[in-house]
Design an enzyme around this catalytic site. Structure first.
Site, PDB file in Angstrom:
ATOM      1  N   CYS A  82       0.926  -1.319  -0.114  1.00 37.11           N
ATOM      2  CA  CYS A  82       0.117  -0.088  -0.066  1.00 37.11           C
ATOM      3  C   CYS A  82       0.759   1.262   0.089  1.00 37.11           C
ATOM      4  O   CYS A  82       1.720   1.440   0.701  1.00 37.11           O
ATOM      5  CB  CYS A  82      -0.928  -0.115   1.281  1.00 37.11           C
ATOM      6  N   CYS A  91      -3.726  -0.994   7.979  1.00 35.77           N
ATOM      7  CA  CYS A  91      -3.100  -2.355   7.948  1.00 35.77           C
ATOM      8  C   CYS A  91      -1.774  -2.187   8.341  1.00 35.77           C
ATOM      9  O   CYS A  91      -0.693  -1.835   7.519  1.00 35.77           O
ATOM     10  CB  CYS A  91      -3.223  -2.799   6.626  1.00 35.77           C
ATOM     11  N   GLU A 328     -29.934  -9.122  22.021  1.00 32.34           N
ATOM     12  CA  GLU A 328     -28.996  -8.020  21.533  1.00 32.34           C
ATOM     13  C   GLU A 328     -29.720  -6.767  22.257  1.00 32.34           C
ATOM     14  O   GLU A 328     -30.659  -6.591  22.860  1.00 32.34           O
ATOM     15  CB  GLU A 328     -29.499  -7.774  19.935  1.00 32.34           C
ATOM     16  N   CYS A 402     -13.435 -10.591  19.540  1.00 32.57           N
ATOM     17  CA  CYS A 402     -12.781  -9.400  18.470  1.00 32.57           C
ATOM     18  C   CYS A 402     -11.444  -8.918  19.519  1.00 32.57           C
ATOM     19  O   CYS A 402     -11.029  -8.120  19.072  1.00 32.57           O
ATOM     20  CB  CYS A 402     -13.551  -8.652  17.855  1.00 32.57           C
TER      21      CYS A 402
END
Length: 461
Positions: A82, A91, A328, A402
């Protein structure tokens, strides 16, 4: 005697370039070296490299530095693909080849879990997808810079991604991480927006991709002039986009096209550009399949899906289970999940809105027992609800994480409730970043049983 406040003198940074050896990487991908016995964090370096650095921050227990020059490189170093890699906050691991990135993430996961839980497992095979062109969603930051234009093009509209730990914007016309159908829109979108009469009213762009259907959402601070709105609609028609405009009052308006949807496990899942969807299509498909396999769902099981979102896991699990309950915290997501179940003619799943950071025992859905649970929380983890799983009679838990740090914390809670960590694997959801997703399977120790006579959770030894 009175004491008077005396401000501490600021420690001046030594501007000289200094040579260090990188020992290892931390869990955010930064290199760790030592200078005068103090830890120094350096972005863009790899273990065993000899580098020249310049200090940028100095605290009592650690310092941060920027890389000046690599004197001796790691054999696994590669050239970043990139052109804005060094500026963009995205990234941050492009200087390490992809296979080595996977190994680094697996080691990070293994070390964190062992540190917080004492458990040491052989990891499952990592779930991998494409390492470029994988992102089906992205936010493009916009800012009209009244002080001057972007270098090289004279425009005052900044269009791109945020710099690392900064509000400044890196100008972007191409992003290798984006799905090609989204990536090819960037140059023309920039030209379109720079032609607007009221560029000062632009907030940000959201790009998403359903099943080959690009979606564009433009956030505006004030209603756009008719001429700008007409240009936007004509562009959307020409490119066959679904177009939404989001006002400063958070009113979402569909202007062109139809509501987008994506396919998952044979189901059609409609979504709005304001809804959360998994970024990486191929990894998501494998992740859902692995979760169902690890839970070993049967036609007699009642399954609880916590932080269920739009039903990404709930709907596929419902084809295997006796019943599924999805919970949720956001009512809009619950309403959409109900609509998605109806659209797919799934009748053995129910969805409820509940604050999962609080006591859940008074909710009607929590008064029934569950055999198996799936959790897919945000980065903050499942603190609160994870402490209550034993009382639901749960035998198996799949935790999709995550954030390995909060997974490790919540892992300790499950171990304290009599569960055992039996499987652990890495999900390469965000290649070329240090972002680490994982999946863990916990199973209740056989000595922890449910007293069927009183329907209470008890411990039998």
């Amino acid at each position: 005697m009175a004491r008077f406040y005396q401000p501490k003198k600021k420690t001046s940074l030594d501007p000289k370039h200094q040579q260090v050896r990188v020992e290892r990487l931390d869990h955010q991908g930064a290199g760790i070296a030592f200078l005068n016995k103090k830890t120094v964090f350096i972005d863009g370096v790899l273990p065993e490299e000899e580098v020249l650095i310049q200090l940028t921050e100095s605290k009592s227990k650690f310092s941060r530095a920027k890389l000046i020059k690599i004197l001796k490189s790691n054999p696994e170093r590669m050239e970043a693909f990139c052109p804005v890699y060094k500026e963009c906050g995205g990234c941050n691991m492009q200087h390490l080849n992809h296979s080595a990135q996977v190994e680094y993430k697996q080691n990070s996961l293994r070390q964190l879990i062992k540190k917080f839980s004492g458990e040491e497992l052989e990891l499952a095979e990592p779930i991998l997808g494409e390492d470029q062109g994988y992102r089906r969603r992205a936010r493009i930051s916009l800012y009209f810079n009244t002080k001057g234009g972007q270098k090289g093009n004279g425009s005052k509209l900044e269009f791109g991604f945020r710099k690392k730990q900064s509000k400044q914007i890196v100008q972007v016309s191409h992003c290798a991480a984006l799905e090609p159908k989204l990536n090819e829109l960037l140059p023309e979108l920039y030209r379109l927006l720079t032609s607007f009469k009221k560029q000062t009213e632009l907030g940000h762009l959201e790009l998403a991709l359903g099943d080959d259907q690009p979606v564009l959402m433009l956030r505006v601070m004030k209603p756009l002039p008719d001429v700008d709105l007409l240009s936007l609609r004509e562009f959307s028609k020409r490119k066959a986009l679904t177009l939404y405009v989001l006002s400063d009052q958070d009113t979402l308006q569909l202007l062109e096209g139809e509501k987008p949807a994506y396919s998952e496990g044979g189901f059609i899942i409609p979504f709005l550009p304001t809804n959360f969807i998994q970024i990486n299509r191929k990894v998501n498909q494998q992740m859902v399949s692995q979760a169902i396999e690890w839970l070993d769902i049967t036609s007699e099981d009642r399954v609880l899906d916590l932080f269920c979102g739009l039903g990404n896991f709930s709907l596929p699990m419902a084809t295997k289970a006796k019943a599924v309950v999805g919970v949720e915290g956001i009512q809009e997501m619950v309403d959409q999940a109900k609509a998605n179940a109806k659209k797919n003619e799934i009748n053995n799943v129910e969805f409820f809105q509940t604050n999962l950071e609080q006591d859940i025992s008074n909710n009607e859905w929590a008064k029934s027992k569950f055999d198996k649970v799936l959790l897919d929380p945000a980065r903050a983890g499942a603190s609160g609800v994870v402490d209550q799983l034993f009382e639901l009679g749960v035998k198996s838990v799949v935790y999709v994480s995550c954030n390995p740090a909060t997974l490790a914390r919540d892992c300790q809670s499950l171990l304290d409730q009599g569960f055992k960590l039996t499987r652990l694997g890495m999900l390469d959801m965000f290649p070329h970043t240090s972002h680490l997703e994982s999946m863990a399977l916990f199973q209740r120790n056989s000595k922890y049983q449910i007293n069927k006579t009183t329907d209470d959770v008890s411990v039998f030894k």
